[in-house]
Design a protein around this motif. Structure first.
Motif, short mmCIF file in Angstrom:
data_model
loop_
_atom_site.label_atom_id
_atom_site.label_comp_id
_atom_site.label_asym_id
_atom_site.label_seq_id
_atom_site.Cartn_x
_atom_site.Cartn_y
_atom_site.Cartn_z
N VAL A 186 2.82 -1.66 -10.24
CA VAL A 186 1.49 -1.69 -9.63
C VAL A 186 0.41 -1.79 -10.70
O VAL A 186 -0.54 -2.57 -10.58
N ALA A 187 0.57 -1.03 -11.79
CA ALA A 187 -0.39 -1.11 -12.89
C ALA A 187 -0.42 -2.52 -13.48
O ALA A 187 -1.50 -3.04 -13.82
N TRP A 199 -0.73 -7.71 0.90
CA TRP A 199 0.61 -7.29 0.49
C TRP A 199 1.11 -8.24 -0.58
O TRP A 199 0.99 -9.45 -0.46
N TYR A 200 1.70 -7.69 -1.62
CA TYR A 200 2.17 -8.48 -2.75
C TYR A 200 3.64 -8.84 -2.53
O TYR A 200 4.55 -8.04 -2.77
N TYR A 252 -1.18 1.79 -5.54
CA TYR A 252 -1.55 0.68 -4.66
C TYR A 252 -2.33 1.24 -3.47
O TYR A 252 -1.76 1.52 -2.42
N GLY A 253 -3.63 1.40 -3.65
CA GLY A 253 -4.48 1.90 -2.58
C GLY A 253 -5.34 0.82 -1.98
O GLY A 253 -5.06 -0.38 -2.12
N ALA A 293 0.83 -1.20 0.00
CA ALA A 293 0.00 0.00 0.00
C ALA A 293 0.86 1.26 0.00
O ALA A 293 1.84 1.36 0.74
N GLY A 294 0.50 2.21 -0.85
CA GLY A 294 1.23 3.46 -0.98
C GLY A 294 2.17 3.50 -2.16
O GLY A 294 2.62 4.58 -2.57
N ASP A 295 2.50 2.33 -2.75
CA ASP A 295 3.38 2.30 -3.92
C ASP A 295 2.65 2.84 -5.14
O ASP A 295 1.44 2.69 -5.29
N GLU A 296 3.40 3.44 -6.02
CA GLU A 296 2.85 3.95 -7.28
C GLU A 296 3.88 3.73 -8.37
O GLU A 296 4.99 4.29 -8.33
#
Length: 355
Positions: free
Chosen positions: A299-300, A341-342, A319-320, A292-295
Protein backbone atom coordinates in the motif's frame (compact mmCIF):
# COMPACT_ATOMS: atom_id res chain seq x y z
CA UNK A 1 -22.12 -1.78 -13.67
CA UNK A 2 -25.17 0.46 -13.65
CA UNK A 3 -26.56 1.08 -10.17
CA UNK A 4 -29.56 3.38 -10.13
CA UNK A 5 -30.55 4.99 -6.80
CA UNK A 6 -32.89 7.59 -8.21
CA UNK A 7 -36.60 8.30 -8.31
CA UNK A 8 -38.43 5.39 -9.95
CA UNK A 9 -41.58 6.34 -11.83
CA UNK A 10 -43.69 3.34 -12.59
CA UNK A 11 -47.29 3.21 -13.80
CA UNK A 12 -47.98 6.81 -12.96
CA UNK A 13 -46.58 7.14 -9.46
CA UNK A 14 -43.12 7.82 -8.05
CA UNK A 15 -41.21 5.96 -5.38
CA UNK A 16 -38.18 7.65 -3.83
CA UNK A 17 -34.97 5.73 -3.45
CA UNK A 18 -34.46 4.62 0.16
CA UNK A 19 -32.57 6.92 2.48
CA UNK A 20 -30.24 4.10 3.46
CA UNK A 21 -27.51 4.08 0.83
CA UNK A 22 -27.03 0.66 -0.68
CA UNK A 23 -23.56 -0.73 -1.28
CA UNK A 24 -22.94 -1.56 -4.92
CA UNK A 25 -22.66 -5.29 -5.60
CA UNK A 26 -19.28 -6.82 -6.46
CA UNK A 27 -17.89 -6.07 -9.92
CA UNK A 28 -18.49 -9.61 -11.16
CA UNK A 29 -22.30 -9.19 -10.96
CA UNK A 30 -24.23 -8.70 -14.21
CA UNK A 31 -25.76 -5.30 -14.95
CA UNK A 32 -28.67 -4.54 -12.63
CA UNK A 33 -31.26 -1.73 -12.62
CA UNK A 34 -32.46 -0.64 -9.19
CA UNK A 35 -36.17 -0.01 -8.54
CA UNK A 36 -36.93 -0.13 -4.80
CA UNK A 37 -39.85 -2.13 -3.44
CA UNK A 38 -42.24 -0.39 -1.07
CA UNK A 39 -40.77 -0.23 2.41
CA UNK A 40 -43.54 -2.37 3.89
CA UNK A 41 -42.79 -5.23 1.51
CA UNK A 42 -39.49 -6.36 3.06
CA UNK A 43 -37.62 -6.41 6.36
CA UNK A 44 -34.37 -4.55 6.86
CA UNK A 45 -31.55 -6.96 7.64
CA UNK A 46 -31.41 -10.74 7.96
CA UNK A 47 -32.03 -13.18 10.80
CA UNK A 48 -30.18 -16.05 9.11
CA UNK A 49 -27.28 -16.63 6.73
CA UNK A 50 -28.09 -16.73 2.99
CA UNK A 51 -27.92 -20.36 1.84
CA UNK A 52 -30.53 -20.79 -0.92
CA UNK A 53 -31.63 -19.14 -4.18
CA UNK A 54 -35.32 -19.39 -5.08
CA UNK A 55 -36.63 -19.39 -8.66
CA UNK A 56 -40.07 -17.79 -9.20
CA UNK A 57 -42.35 -17.06 -12.15
CA UNK A 58 -44.32 -13.83 -12.18
CA UNK A 59 -47.57 -15.01 -13.74
CA UNK A 60 -47.76 -11.61 -15.43
CA UNK A 61 -45.67 -8.97 -17.16
CA UNK A 62 -42.61 -7.43 -15.56
CA UNK A 63 -44.48 -4.11 -15.34
CA UNK A 64 -47.25 -5.74 -13.32
CA UNK A 65 -44.61 -7.21 -11.00
CA UNK A 66 -43.01 -3.80 -10.52
CA UNK A 67 -46.42 -2.31 -9.72
CA UNK A 68 -47.15 -5.10 -7.23
CA UNK A 69 -43.78 -4.82 -5.44
CA UNK A 70 -44.19 -1.06 -5.15
CA UNK A 71 -47.70 -1.35 -3.75
CA UNK A 72 -47.33 -1.18 0.05
CA UNK A 73 -50.55 -3.14 0.47
CA UNK A 74 -49.21 -6.20 -1.36
CA UNK A 75 -46.79 -7.29 1.37
CA UNK A 76 -44.86 -9.01 -1.41
CA UNK A 77 -41.45 -8.54 -3.04
CA UNK A 78 -38.44 -10.34 -4.46
CA UNK A 79 -34.80 -9.41 -4.60
CA UNK A 80 -34.59 -9.60 -8.40
CA UNK A 81 -36.68 -9.92 -11.55
CA UNK A 82 -35.34 -11.11 -14.91
CA UNK A 83 -37.26 -9.88 -17.97
CA UNK A 84 -38.32 -12.35 -20.64
CA UNK A 85 -37.58 -10.49 -23.85
CA UNK A 86 -34.03 -9.23 -23.30
CA UNK A 87 -32.92 -10.77 -19.99
CA UNK A 88 -32.70 -7.37 -18.30
CA UNK A 89 -32.36 -7.62 -14.52
CA UNK A 90 -34.17 -5.41 -12.00
CA UNK A 91 -33.37 -5.40 -8.29
CA UNK A 92 -36.07 -4.44 -5.78
CA UNK A 93 -34.57 -5.40 -2.41
CA UNK A 94 -30.96 -5.38 -1.24
CA UNK A 95 -29.53 -8.85 -0.69
CA UNK A 96 -28.75 -7.86 2.87
CA UNK A 97 -32.50 -7.34 3.48
CA UNK A 98 -35.29 -9.93 3.72
CA UNK A 99 -37.72 -9.87 0.80
CA UNK A 100 -41.24 -11.24 1.24
CA UNK A 101 -41.26 -13.98 -1.37
CA UNK A 102 -41.09 -17.40 0.29
CA UNK A 103 -42.84 -17.24 3.68
CA UNK A 104 -40.84 -19.11 6.34
CA UNK A 105 -37.88 -19.43 3.96
CA UNK A 106 -37.49 -15.65 3.57
CA UNK A 107 -34.68 -15.21 6.13
CA UNK A 108 -32.18 -17.52 4.38
CA UNK A 109 -33.11 -17.12 0.71
CA UNK A 110 -32.67 -14.74 -2.23
CA UNK A 111 -35.69 -14.64 -4.52
CA UNK A 112 -35.45 -14.22 -8.31
CA UNK A 113 -38.67 -13.64 -10.25
CA UNK A 114 -38.79 -14.51 -13.95
CA UNK A 115 -41.25 -12.73 -16.21
CA UNK A 116 -43.68 -15.33 -17.57
CA UNK A 117 -47.36 -15.57 -18.46
CA UNK A 118 -48.39 -18.10 -21.11
CA UNK A 119 -51.89 -16.56 -21.24
CA UNK A 120 -50.43 -13.42 -22.83
CA UNK A 121 -47.66 -15.03 -24.82
CA UNK A 122 -44.85 -14.15 -22.38
CA UNK A 123 -42.55 -17.15 -22.51
CA UNK A 124 -39.16 -17.97 -21.05
CA UNK A 125 -36.39 -17.02 -23.48
CA UNK A 126 -32.76 -17.93 -23.93
CA UNK A 127 -31.79 -14.38 -22.98
CA UNK A 128 -33.71 -14.74 -19.73
CA UNK A 129 -32.22 -18.13 -18.89
CA UNK A 130 -28.67 -16.91 -19.54
CA UNK A 131 -29.04 -13.65 -17.62
CA UNK A 132 -30.57 -15.48 -14.67
CA UNK A 133 -27.80 -18.10 -14.70
CA UNK A 134 -25.16 -15.37 -14.62
CA UNK A 135 -26.91 -13.71 -11.69
CA UNK A 136 -27.16 -17.02 -9.81
CA UNK A 137 -23.47 -17.74 -10.39
CA UNK A 138 -22.53 -14.33 -8.99
CA UNK A 139 -24.80 -14.68 -5.95
CA UNK A 140 -23.57 -18.22 -5.28
CA UNK A 141 -19.95 -17.09 -5.41
CA UNK A 142 -20.62 -14.16 -3.08
CA UNK A 143 -22.20 -16.35 -0.38
CA UNK A 144 -20.43 -19.65 -1.09
CA UNK A 145 -23.68 -21.36 -2.08
CA UNK A 146 -23.30 -24.76 -3.81
CA UNK A 147 -24.55 -24.75 -7.39
CA UNK A 148 -26.91 -27.69 -7.10
CA UNK A 149 -30.63 -28.32 -6.93
CA UNK A 150 -30.54 -28.54 -3.16
CA UNK A 151 -29.58 -24.87 -3.00
CA UNK A 152 -31.13 -23.51 -6.22
CA UNK A 153 -34.79 -24.39 -5.82
CA UNK A 154 -38.22 -23.57 -7.12
CA UNK A 155 -40.79 -21.70 -5.08
CA UNK A 156 -42.94 -24.84 -5.22
CA UNK A 157 -40.17 -26.88 -3.56
CA UNK A 158 -40.04 -24.86 -0.37
CA UNK A 159 -41.89 -25.82 2.81
CA UNK A 160 -44.84 -23.74 4.01
CA UNK A 161 -45.95 -22.48 0.60
CA UNK A 162 -48.97 -22.83 -1.66
CA UNK A 163 -47.36 -21.86 -5.00
CA UNK A 164 -46.77 -24.00 -8.07
CA UNK A 165 -44.08 -21.89 -9.76
CA UNK A 166 -41.95 -22.43 -11.66
CA UNK A 167 -44.34 -24.57 -13.64
CA UNK A 168 -43.85 -27.09 -16.45
CA UNK A 169 -42.58 -24.50 -18.95
CA UNK A 170 -39.48 -23.80 -16.85
CA UNK A 171 -36.61 -25.93 -18.22
CA UNK A 172 -34.60 -26.92 -15.17
CA UNK A 173 -32.16 -29.13 -17.11
CA UNK A 174 -31.22 -26.34 -19.53
CA UNK A 175 -31.10 -23.74 -16.78
CA UNK A 176 -28.77 -25.75 -14.54
CA UNK A 177 -26.51 -26.53 -17.50
CA UNK A 178 -26.11 -22.77 -18.00
CA UNK A 179 -25.45 -22.27 -14.29
CA UNK A 180 -22.77 -24.95 -14.31
CA UNK A 181 -21.26 -23.59 -17.52
CA UNK A 182 -20.79 -20.12 -16.09
CA UNK A 183 -19.76 -21.25 -12.63
CA UNK A 184 -16.10 -22.11 -13.18
CA UNK A 185 -15.02 -19.07 -15.21
CA UNK A 186 -17.20 -16.79 -13.06
CA UNK A 187 -15.65 -18.10 -9.85
CA UNK A 188 -12.16 -17.87 -11.32
CA UNK A 189 -12.77 -14.32 -12.46
CA UNK A 190 -14.30 -13.32 -9.14
CA UNK A 191 -11.35 -14.67 -7.21
CA UNK A 192 -9.14 -12.40 -9.27
CA UNK A 193 -11.22 -9.27 -8.88
CA UNK A 194 -13.73 -10.00 -11.58
CA UNK A 195 -11.16 -10.45 -14.38
CA UNK A 196 -10.30 -13.83 -15.87
CA UNK A 197 -6.50 -13.96 -16.04
CA UNK A 198 -3.87 -16.63 -16.60
CA UNK A 199 -3.38 -18.77 -13.49
CA UNK A 200 -0.97 -17.07 -11.08
CA UNK A 201 -0.34 -14.33 -13.65
CA UNK A 202 -2.86 -11.62 -12.84
CA UNK A 203 -1.24 -9.11 -15.19
CA UNK A 204 -2.25 -11.02 -18.34
CA UNK A 205 -5.85 -11.90 -19.38
CA UNK A 206 -6.81 -15.47 -20.16
CA UNK A 207 -6.84 -16.40 -23.83
CA UNK A 208 -9.87 -16.40 -26.10
CA UNK A 209 -10.35 -12.66 -26.74
CA UNK A 210 -11.24 -11.69 -30.28
CA UNK A 211 -12.07 -8.49 -32.19
CA UNK A 212 -15.41 -6.97 -31.24
CA UNK A 213 -15.28 -8.15 -27.62
CA UNK A 214 -16.10 -5.71 -24.81
CA UNK A 215 -14.87 -6.70 -21.34
CA UNK A 216 -12.45 -6.00 -18.50
CA UNK A 217 -10.21 -8.68 -20.01
CA UNK A 218 -9.95 -6.55 -23.16
CA UNK A 219 -9.01 -3.53 -21.02
CA UNK A 220 -6.24 -5.55 -19.34
CA UNK A 221 -4.95 -6.72 -22.72
CA UNK A 222 -4.94 -3.13 -23.98
CA UNK A 223 -2.92 -1.85 -21.03
CA UNK A 224 -0.51 -4.79 -21.37
CA UNK A 225 0.07 -3.78 -24.98
CA UNK A 226 0.42 -0.12 -23.95
CA UNK A 227 2.98 -1.12 -21.31
CA UNK A 228 5.01 -2.86 -24.00
CA UNK A 229 4.66 0.06 -26.44
CA UNK A 230 2.14 -1.38 -28.90
CA UNK A 231 -0.73 0.94 -27.96
CA UNK A 232 -0.78 4.60 -26.94
CA UNK A 233 -1.87 5.17 -23.31
CA UNK A 234 -3.51 8.40 -24.42
CA UNK A 235 -5.75 6.46 -26.79
CA UNK A 236 -6.90 4.32 -23.86
CA UNK A 237 -7.59 7.31 -21.63
CA UNK A 238 -10.80 8.00 -23.56
CA UNK A 239 -12.06 4.60 -22.45
CA UNK A 240 -10.72 1.07 -22.58
CA UNK A 241 -12.33 -2.34 -22.80
CA UNK A 242 -13.50 -2.50 -26.43
CA UNK A 243 -11.53 -4.59 -28.94
CA UNK A 244 -11.61 -2.23 -31.92
CA UNK A 245 -9.30 -1.36 -34.80
CA UNK A 246 -6.56 0.19 -32.63
CA UNK A 247 -6.39 -2.87 -30.40
CA UNK A 248 -6.38 -5.15 -33.44
CA UNK A 249 -3.48 -3.20 -34.95
CA UNK A 250 -1.56 -3.20 -31.67
CA UNK A 251 -2.05 -6.92 -31.06
CA UNK A 252 -1.14 -7.81 -34.64
CA UNK A 253 2.01 -5.71 -34.39
CA UNK A 254 2.93 -7.46 -31.15
CA UNK A 255 2.38 -10.86 -32.73
CA UNK A 256 4.52 -10.00 -35.75
CA UNK A 257 7.31 -8.63 -33.54
CA UNK A 258 7.36 -11.83 -31.50
CA UNK A 259 7.26 -14.37 -34.31
CA UNK A 260 3.60 -15.27 -33.84
CA UNK A 261 0.98 -15.63 -36.59
CA UNK A 262 -0.44 -12.09 -36.98
CA UNK A 263 -4.06 -13.20 -36.70
CA UNK A 264 -5.30 -10.49 -34.35
CA UNK A 265 -6.84 -13.24 -32.23
CA UNK A 266 -5.66 -13.46 -28.62
CA UNK A 267 -5.16 -17.20 -28.23
CA UNK A 268 -3.14 -19.44 -25.92
CA UNK A 269 0.19 -18.90 -27.65
CA UNK A 270 -0.17 -15.12 -27.68
CA UNK A 271 -1.21 -15.08 -24.03
CA UNK A 272 1.81 -17.11 -22.92
CA UNK A 273 4.17 -14.99 -25.01
CA UNK A 274 2.65 -11.78 -23.66
CA UNK A 275 3.16 -13.05 -20.14
CA UNK A 276 6.84 -13.69 -20.82
CA UNK A 277 7.24 -10.24 -22.40
CA UNK A 278 5.91 -8.53 -19.28
CA UNK A 279 8.02 -10.70 -16.98
CA UNK A 280 11.05 -9.60 -18.99
CA UNK A 281 10.18 -5.93 -18.42
CA UNK A 282 9.27 -5.80 -14.70
CA UNK A 283 7.64 -2.77 -13.08
CA UNK A 284 8.03 -1.44 -9.55
CA UNK A 285 4.27 -1.05 -8.98
CA UNK A 286 2.65 -3.38 -6.41
CA UNK A 287 2.06 -6.81 -7.91
CA UNK A 288 -0.87 -7.72 -5.66
CA UNK A 289 -4.50 -6.59 -5.56
CA UNK A 290 -5.21 -3.94 -2.93
CA UNK A 291 -8.44 -2.48 -1.56
CA UNK A 292 -9.81 -0.30 1.21
CA UNK A 293 -8.78 -1.52 4.66
CA UNK A 294 -5.47 -3.07 3.57
CA UNK A 295 -2.34 -2.05 5.43
CA UNK A 296 1.06 -3.10 4.10
CA UNK A 297 4.28 -2.10 2.40
CA UNK A 298 2.53 -2.68 -0.92
CA UNK A 299 0.00 0.00 0.00
CA UNK A 300 2.85 2.38 0.84
CA UNK A 301 4.42 1.58 -2.53
CA UNK A 302 1.12 2.28 -4.28
CA UNK A 303 0.80 5.59 -2.44
CA UNK A 304 4.34 6.52 -3.45
CA UNK A 305 3.64 5.75 -7.11
CA UNK A 306 0.40 7.75 -7.03
CA UNK A 307 2.30 10.61 -5.40
CA UNK A 308 4.87 10.63 -8.18
CA UNK A 309 2.02 11.04 -10.65
CA UNK A 310 0.42 13.85 -8.63
CA UNK A 311 -2.59 12.01 -7.21
CA UNK A 312 -1.71 12.14 -3.50
CA UNK A 313 0.97 13.48 -1.18
CA UNK A 314 0.71 11.12 1.78
CA UNK A 315 2.38 7.75 2.43
CA UNK A 316 0.94 5.87 5.39
CA UNK A 317 0.79 2.23 4.29
CA UNK A 318 -2.94 2.22 5.03
CA UNK A 319 -5.52 2.00 2.22
CA UNK A 320 -8.14 4.45 3.46
CA UNK A 321 -10.47 6.97 1.86
CA UNK A 322 -7.63 9.21 0.67
CA UNK A 323 -5.93 6.36 -1.17
CA UNK A 324 -9.20 5.05 -2.61
CA UNK A 325 -10.02 8.54 -3.90
CA UNK A 326 -6.57 8.89 -5.44
CA UNK A 327 -6.89 5.52 -7.17
CA UNK A 328 -10.38 6.44 -8.41
CA UNK A 329 -9.09 9.73 -9.88
CA UNK A 330 -6.24 7.90 -11.59
CA UNK A 331 -8.71 5.37 -13.01
CA UNK A 332 -11.02 8.10 -14.25
CA UNK A 333 -8.18 9.94 -15.95
CA UNK A 334 -7.15 6.74 -17.72
CA UNK A 335 -10.52 5.51 -18.96
CA UNK A 336 -10.86 2.73 -16.36
CA UNK A 337 -14.00 1.96 -14.34
CA UNK A 338 -13.54 4.27 -11.37
CA UNK A 339 -14.10 2.04 -8.34
CA UNK A 340 -11.07 3.02 -6.25
CA UNK A 341 -9.84 -0.58 -6.11
CA UNK A 342 -6.32 -1.50 -7.20
CA UNK A 343 -6.71 -4.54 -9.44
CA UNK A 344 -5.17 -5.94 -12.63
CA UNK A 345 -6.28 -3.22 -15.08
CA UNK A 346 -5.37 -0.37 -12.72
CA UNK A 347 -2.05 -2.06 -11.97
CA UNK A 348 -1.01 -2.25 -15.62
CA UNK A 349 -2.22 1.29 -16.30
CA UNK A 350 -0.17 2.56 -13.35
CA UNK A 351 2.83 0.56 -14.52
CA UNK A 352 2.46 2.09 -17.97
CA UNK A 353 2.14 5.66 -16.69
CA UNK A 354 5.08 5.20 -14.29
CA UNK A 355 7.54 4.06 -17.01
Amino acid sequence: MRWFLSIAIVLGFAVAAPARVLAAPPPYYPTVDWIPAARGNYDVGRSAAITTIVIHETGGSYMSAIHWFQNPASLTSAHYLVKAWDGGIIQFVAESDTAYHARSANPYTIGIEHEFDWRYGIWHTEAQYRASAQLVCAIAHRYNIPLDRDHIVGHNELPDNNHSDPGPYWNWSHYMSLVHACAEPRAQAASRGGINTLPDQEYVPASGIEPGAVSDEVALLQWDLAYLGYLSPDDLSAGSGRFGDLTLAGLTAYQEANGLPPTGFYGDQTAETLSQSIIAAPSSVPAVDLAAGDESGDVANLQTMLGQLGYMDLVTGYYGDITASAVARFEQDNGIDSDGWYGPVTRMALATRAR
